[in-house]
Design a protein around this motif. Structure first.
Motif: not given
Length: 220
Positions: A18, A80, A98
């Motif tokens: 990520i 997330l 993200f």
């Protein structure tokens, strides 16, 4: 080519990477890192995800796990989103944290298992976050758990150490030797590149998850 159902099935080995938007810093301080670990400690058992290796680097993170009953999509969405909500509150920002896509590389059972554990756990050293001499005590990767310095019930150490020895003690000793040997081998593109790309829901959709993320979605 693997279909969507196969990619999101239970019991699949994933190496997930990520990154933040524009590759900016995800973890500004240890409070951020601790908060992300709190998210892991909640969502991994909840989704029955088997977690083998992980490392938090300032601008990205690596995870190696076997997906649980809900597959990879539900885990990554919850993880997330939970962290992003907390990060935004703490740092007084808004919007997406993200990148829209995280990289999920499907792995075969045995060929890369040990190598990938080593690759991920050496990442903080190769990224020059810490020197190798500090790796055993570095609390933001799974190496410290495997070596016995840190206890994290949500990380599966038995399966990994079992590849190196018949007992935890012999496994840790062989694993430590294996890690040192990896320093001279350099970066392996077969472990860090390529693979299959998977998306997690965009910010407008994941905002619906906020009310269920109270455990880790709070500023420290």
């Amino acid at each position: 080519m693997l279909g969507t159902a196969r990619l999101n099935a239970a019991g699949v080995l994933h190496h997930v990477i990520i990154r933040r938007m524009e590759r900016k810093t995800i973890f500004r301080d240890n409070h951020d890192r601790d908060n992300f670990i709190e998210c892991l400690s909640f969502f991994l058992p909840e989704t029955q995800t088997i977690f083998y290796a992980w490392a938090l680097i300032p601008n990205h993170a690596h995870f190696f796990f076997r997906s649980g009953h809900s597959g990879i999509a539900a885990l990554m969405r919850r993880l997330l989103t939970g962290y992003a909500v907390s990060f935004n509150r703490k740092h007084r920002r808004s919007g997406q944290l993200f990148q829209n896509r995280y990289k999920s590389i499907i792995r075969q059972e045995d060929i890369y298992f040990k190598e990938l554990v080593r690759y991920i756990h050496l990442n903080p050293v190769r990224a020059r976050t810490i020197p190798f001499s500090d790796l055993d005590g570095y609390p933001y990767s799974g190496h410290s758990t495997l070596i016995g310095w840190q206890e994290r019930p949500w990380q599966n150490t038995a399966s990994v150490l079992g590849l190196f020895g018949n007992t935890p003690a012999t496994g840790r000793k062989s694993y430590a030797t294996f890690m040192k040997a990896g320093l001279v081998e350099g970066k392996r593109e077969s472990l860090s590149g390529g693979g299959l790309m998977r998306s997690y829901k965009g910010w407008t959709e994941t905002r619906r998850e906020e009310t269920s993320q109270k455990r880790c979605a709070h500023p420290r």
